[in-house]
Design a protein around this motif. Structure first.
Motif, PDB file in Angstrom:
ATOM      1  N   ALA A  92      13.345 -17.601  12.069  1.00  0.00           N
ATOM      2  CA  ALA A  92      13.693 -19.024  11.950  1.00  0.00           C
ATOM      3  C   ALA A  92      13.356 -19.798  13.211  1.00  0.00           C
ATOM      4  CB  ALA A  92      15.176 -19.173  11.634  1.00  0.00           C
ATOM      5  N   ASN A  93      12.918 -19.087  14.263  1.00  0.00           N
ATOM      6  CA  ASN A  93      12.537 -19.798  15.502  1.00  0.00           C
ATOM      7  C   ASN A  93      11.595 -18.919  16.327  1.00  0.00           C
ATOM      8  OD1 ASN A  93      14.059 -17.982  17.158  1.00  0.00           O
ATOM      9  ND2 ASN A  93      15.925 -19.076  16.596  1.00  0.00           N
ATOM     10  N   PRO A  94      10.987 -19.477  17.373  1.00  0.00           N
ATOM     11  CA  PRO A  94       9.998 -18.715  18.150  1.00  0.00           C
ATOM     12  C   PRO A  94      10.576 -17.446  18.792  1.00  0.00           C
ATOM     13  CG  PRO A  94       9.782 -21.058  18.616  1.00  0.00           C
ATOM     14  CD  PRO A  94      11.019 -20.906  17.779  1.00  0.00           C
ATOM     15  N   SER A  95      11.860 -17.455  19.158  1.00  0.00           N
ATOM     16  CA  SER A  95      12.373 -16.227  19.799  1.00  0.00           C
ATOM     17  C   SER A  95      12.493 -15.101  18.766  1.00  0.00           C
ATOM     18  CB  SER A  95      13.676 -16.471  20.549  1.00  0.00           C
ATOM     19  OG  SER A  95      14.722 -16.695  19.644  1.00  0.00           O
ATOM     20  N   HIS A  96      12.793 -15.441  17.502  1.00  0.00           N
ATOM     21  CA  HIS A  96      12.778 -14.411  16.445  1.00  0.00           C
ATOM     22  C   HIS A  96      11.366 -13.851  16.287  1.00  0.00           C
ATOM     23  CE1 HIS A  96      16.386 -16.556  14.241  1.00  0.00           C
ATOM     24  NE2 HIS A  96      16.754 -15.951  15.356  1.00  0.00           N
ATOM     25  N   VAL A  97      10.368 -14.748  16.328  1.00  0.00           N
ATOM     26  CA  VAL A  97       8.973 -14.310  16.154  1.00  0.00           C
ATOM     27  C   VAL A  97       8.618 -13.331  17.270  1.00  0.00           C
ATOM     28  CG1 VAL A  97       6.546 -15.081  16.219  1.00  0.00           C
ATOM     29  CG2 VAL A  97       8.264 -16.455  15.003  1.00  0.00           C
ATOM     30  N   LYS A  98       8.951 -13.726  18.500  1.00  0.00           N
ATOM     31  CA  LYS A  98       8.577 -12.926  19.670  1.00  0.00           C
ATOM     32  C   LYS A  98       9.230 -11.537  19.591  1.00  0.00           C
ATOM     33  CE  LYS A  98       8.259 -13.599  24.599  1.00  0.00           C
ATOM     34  NZ  LYS A  98       9.370 -13.631  25.515  1.00  0.00           N
ATOM     35  N   SER A 100      10.439  -9.969  16.985  1.00  0.00           N
ATOM     36  CA  SER A 100       9.946  -9.179  15.843  1.00  0.00           C
ATOM     37  C   SER A 100       8.596  -8.560  16.182  1.00  0.00           C
ATOM     38  CB  SER A 100       9.792 -10.055  14.596  1.00  0.00           C
ATOM     39  OG  SER A 100      11.030 -10.653  14.297  1.00  0.00           O
ATOM     40  N   LEU A 101       7.693  -9.384  16.732  1.00  0.00           N
ATOM     41  CA  LEU A 101       6.354  -8.863  17.010  1.00  0.00           C
ATOM     42  C   LEU A 101       6.400  -7.798  18.092  1.00  0.00           C
ATOM     43  CD1 LEU A 101       4.152 -12.071  16.680  1.00  0.00           C
ATOM     44  CD2 LEU A 101       4.765 -10.384  14.942  1.00  0.00           C
ATOM     45  N   SER A 102       7.290  -7.968  19.080  1.00  0.00           N
ATOM     46  CA  SER A 102       7.332  -6.952  20.139  1.00  0.00           C
ATOM     47  C   SER A 102       7.931  -5.633  19.632  1.00  0.00           C
ATOM     48  CB  SER A 102       8.078  -7.469  21.370  1.00  0.00           C
ATOM     49  OG  SER A 102       9.439  -7.583  21.043  1.00  0.00           O
ATOM     50  N   HIS A 103       8.604  -5.668  18.468  1.00  0.00           N
ATOM     51  CA  HIS A 103       9.112  -4.418  17.876  1.00  0.00           C
ATOM     52  C   HIS A 103       8.191  -3.902  16.770  1.00  0.00           C
ATOM     53  CE1 HIS A 103      12.790  -5.471  20.032  1.00  0.00           C
ATOM     54  NE2 HIS A 103      13.149  -4.206  19.864  1.00  0.00           N
ATOM     55  N   GLY A 104       6.993  -4.453  16.681  1.00  0.00           N
ATOM     56  CA  GLY A 104       6.008  -3.927  15.720  1.00  0.00           C
ATOM     57  C   GLY A 104       6.282  -4.298  14.266  1.00  0.00           C
ATOM     58  N   ILE A 105       7.042  -5.372  14.046  1.00  0.00           N
ATOM     59  CA  ILE A 105       7.280  -5.824  12.657  1.00  0.00           C
ATOM     60  C   ILE A 105       5.947  -6.289  12.067  1.00  0.00           C
ATOM     61  CG2 ILE A 105       8.477  -7.559  11.229  1.00  0.00           C
ATOM     62  CD1 ILE A 105      10.295  -5.270  12.363  1.00  0.00           C
ATOM     63  N   LEU A 108       6.277 -11.308   8.549  1.00  0.00           N
ATOM     64  CA  LEU A 108       7.419 -12.196   8.782  1.00  0.00           C
ATOM     65  C   LEU A 108       7.642 -13.025   7.536  1.00  0.00           C
ATOM     66  CD1 LEU A 108       6.379 -13.489  12.323  1.00  0.00           C
ATOM     67  CD2 LEU A 108       7.825 -11.513  11.772  1.00  0.00           C
ATOM     68  N   TRP A 109       8.890 -13.457   7.324  1.00  0.00           N
ATOM     69  CA  TRP A 109       9.054 -14.462   6.288  1.00  0.00           C
ATOM     70  C   TRP A 109       9.913 -15.619   6.796  1.00  0.00           C
ATOM     71  CZ3 TRP A 109      12.608 -10.344   5.320  1.00  0.00           C
ATOM     72  CH2 TRP A 109      13.908 -10.732   4.977  1.00  0.00           C
ATOM     73  N   VAL A 110       9.606 -16.791   6.225  1.00  0.00           N
ATOM     74  CA  VAL A 110      10.343 -18.002   6.569  1.00  0.00           C
ATOM     75  C   VAL A 110      11.336 -18.221   5.432  1.00  0.00           C
ATOM     76  CG1 VAL A 110      10.150 -20.483   6.986  1.00  0.00           C
ATOM     77  CG2 VAL A 110       8.348 -18.940   7.803  1.00  0.00           C
ATOM     78  N   GLY A 111      12.611 -18.335   5.762  1.00  0.00           N
ATOM     79  CA  GLY A 111      13.647 -18.459   4.735  1.00  0.00           C
ATOM     80  C   GLY A 111      13.719 -19.871   4.165  1.00  0.00           C
ATOM     81  N   ALA A 123       7.483 -24.992  14.928  1.00  0.00           N
ATOM     82  CA  ALA A 123       7.741 -24.150  16.103  1.00  0.00           C
ATOM     83  C   ALA A 123       7.340 -22.701  15.824  1.00  0.00           C
ATOM     84  CB  ALA A 123       9.217 -24.240  16.484  1.00  0.00           C
ATOM     85  N   ILE A 124       7.600 -22.234  14.595  1.00  0.00           N
ATOM     86  CA  ILE A 124       7.204 -20.868  14.223  1.00  0.00           C
ATOM     87  C   ILE A 124       5.671 -20.776  14.209  1.00  0.00           C
ATOM     88  CG2 ILE A 124       7.210 -19.184  12.324  1.00  0.00           C
ATOM     89  CD1 ILE A 124      10.045 -20.274  11.616  1.00  0.00           C
ATOM     90  N   ALA A 125       5.041 -21.796  13.608  1.00  0.00           N
ATOM     91  CA  ALA A 125       3.574 -21.805  13.524  1.00  0.00           C
ATOM     92  C   ALA A 125       2.981 -21.771  14.935  1.00  0.00           C
ATOM     93  CB  ALA A 125       3.094 -23.037  12.761  1.00  0.00           C
ATOM     94  N   ASP A 126       3.548 -22.577  15.858  1.00  0.00           N
ATOM     95  CA  ASP A 126       3.025 -22.604  17.229  1.00  0.00           C
ATOM     96  C   ASP A 126       3.177 -21.233  17.887  1.00  0.00           C
ATOM     97  OD1 ASP A 126       2.469 -25.252  16.831  1.00  0.00           O
ATOM     98  OD2 ASP A 126       4.198 -26.021  17.947  1.00  0.00           O
ATOM     99  N   ALA A 127       4.300 -20.562  17.605  1.00  0.00           N
ATOM    100  CA  ALA A 127       4.531 -19.244  18.206  1.00  0.00           C
ATOM    101  C   ALA A 127       3.545 -18.204  17.669  1.00  0.00           C
ATOM    102  CB  ALA A 127       5.961 -18.790  17.941  1.00  0.00           C
TER     103      ALA A 127
END
Ligand code: PEP
Ligand code: MN
Length: 377
Positions: A92-98, A100-105, A108-111, A123-127
């Protein structure tokens, strides 16, 4: 593949193996390591292709369980090692994206609540700018197709081409058997306008209960959806969120065995001849329907001229009442639903009034109904 301005990678090129349909399953929320791992091990025995789990939960009230946060990502990493299933989480925000990606997810889905907010989606798209991560976009809570498309456009413009639309139903003030109204015309319209966007159905959030999941899943396949996202929990009744709409992994297995997969076309020449034949009949009937409506409108315009000369109103409530009752009765006698016939006549009547007003130079040329979609969108 370009779909009306969107550059979309087919589901089959996402690097996630699946057979006919993409099956996504896993808990509404990761609760503890045991639950995540055993749900994943259970689902891996069936035809599940992608494991889902909520880590940060967008709950309506602040006292509800809000998700376990980053800790849960480690359980997903372990579940992936044990099962080989790719992993999906909601961001739901850039820190979730970061995180998730650093844990090899993998996905992603946007709720639904986030899709509703263009700032959050941007903000998610920019991340994600410049990355190749697949993103599934749930429909917004309100039945607003433009908002749903807008979210996918924002991601696409950041370079994300592995995009799928997840239909999870729409919130409504009318309470009926669904938790979220399916309103199937909206995903069908999305497909008409963006045929290459993969469509996934989320029967858990549409139904809000276990007993209707199979019915809604089959309906999605009948409407040529490309996959399903269904919530699963080792002990559904004890789930900390959405306990009523999750299936035990073995029940996901049973469900997947009973569903019938439909395709748009088959290589059976007898079937194709039958279809051509029947579609020709439909085309002929549609031509006649359009001709008859045009004739009816011309007569309505003539009536408009006479009304103008006599200075009487275009809207004649008694006549309209009589049309509704006689036409719905005719329809009923021919096994047509009364509500359906009524709606057709509401459209015809509105257009007849508009045309009468236009023909006689009256102002206020329509009744003000706004129809949801345009022909050329
Ligand atoms: C979920 O998938 O658990 C979820 C929160 O769904 P939605 O965004 O559709 O409400
Ligand atoms: Mn849920």
């Amino acid at each position: 593949m370009t779909s009306a301005g969107l550059n979309v990678t087919p589901l089959s090129d996402w690097g996630i193996p699946f057979a006919d349909k993409l099956i996504v399953s896993g808990p509404c929320s990761a609760e503890n390591e045991h639950q995540v791992i055993h749900t994943a091990l259970g689902l891996a025995k069936h035809k599940v292709n992608l494991f889902r789990s909520g880590i940060w939960k967008p709950r309506t009230r602040p006292d509800s369980f809000q998700g376990v946060g980053v800790e849960g990502l480690k359980w997903l990493t372990k579940a992936k090692e044990l099962t080989n299933l790719p992993m999906a989480v909601e961001v739901a925000n850039p820190s979730h994206v970061k995180a998730s990606l650093s844990h090899g997810i993998d996905v992603l889905w946007v709720g639904a609540r986030t899709t509703t907010n263009p700032f959050a989606v941007q903000a998610i798209a920019d991340a994600l700018e410049g990355l190749d991560t697949p993103v599934m976009v749930k429909n917004p809570i309100s039945p607003d197709l433009e908002l749903w498309i807008g979210a996918m456009e924002r991601l696409n413009r950041a370079g994300i081409s592995k995009i799928a639309a997840v239909h999870r139903g729409f919130s409504s003030f009318v309470s009926d058997e669904y938790r979220n109204q399916p309103n199937w015309v909206i995903p069908i319209e999305l497909r008409r306008r963006y045929p290459s966007i993969p469509l996934i159905c989320d029967p858990s959030h549409i139904c809000g209960n276990r007993k209707m999941i199979s019915f809604v899943s089959q309906k999605a396949f009948d409407l040529l959806f490309d996959g399903l996202m269904i919530e699963s929990h080792i002990e559904p009744h004890t789930a900390l969120s959405d306990a009523n709409q999750q299936l035990a992994p073995e029940d996901i297995g049973v469900l997947l065995k009973t569903l019938k997969y439909k395709t748009e076309g088959v290589d059976d020449s007898q079937f194709q001849r039958q279809m051509i034949n029947l579609r020709q009949k439909i085309d002929d009937i549609d031509l006649r329907i359009i001709e008859m409506i045009a004739r009816r409108m011309n007569i309505a315009k003539e009536i408009g001229e006479h009304k103008k000369q006599m200075n009487i109103s275009i809207l004649q409530p008694d006549r309209w009442k009589q049309i509704v009752s006689s036409r719905t009765a005719m329809g009923k006698a021919m096994n047509l639903d009364e509500g359906f016939v009524f709606r057709i006549y509401q459209y015809i009547h509105e257009e007849a009034i508009r045309q009468q007003n236009e023909a006689t130079g009256n102002c206020g040329a329509d009744l003000g109904t706004r129809f949801p979609y345009q022909v050329k969108d």
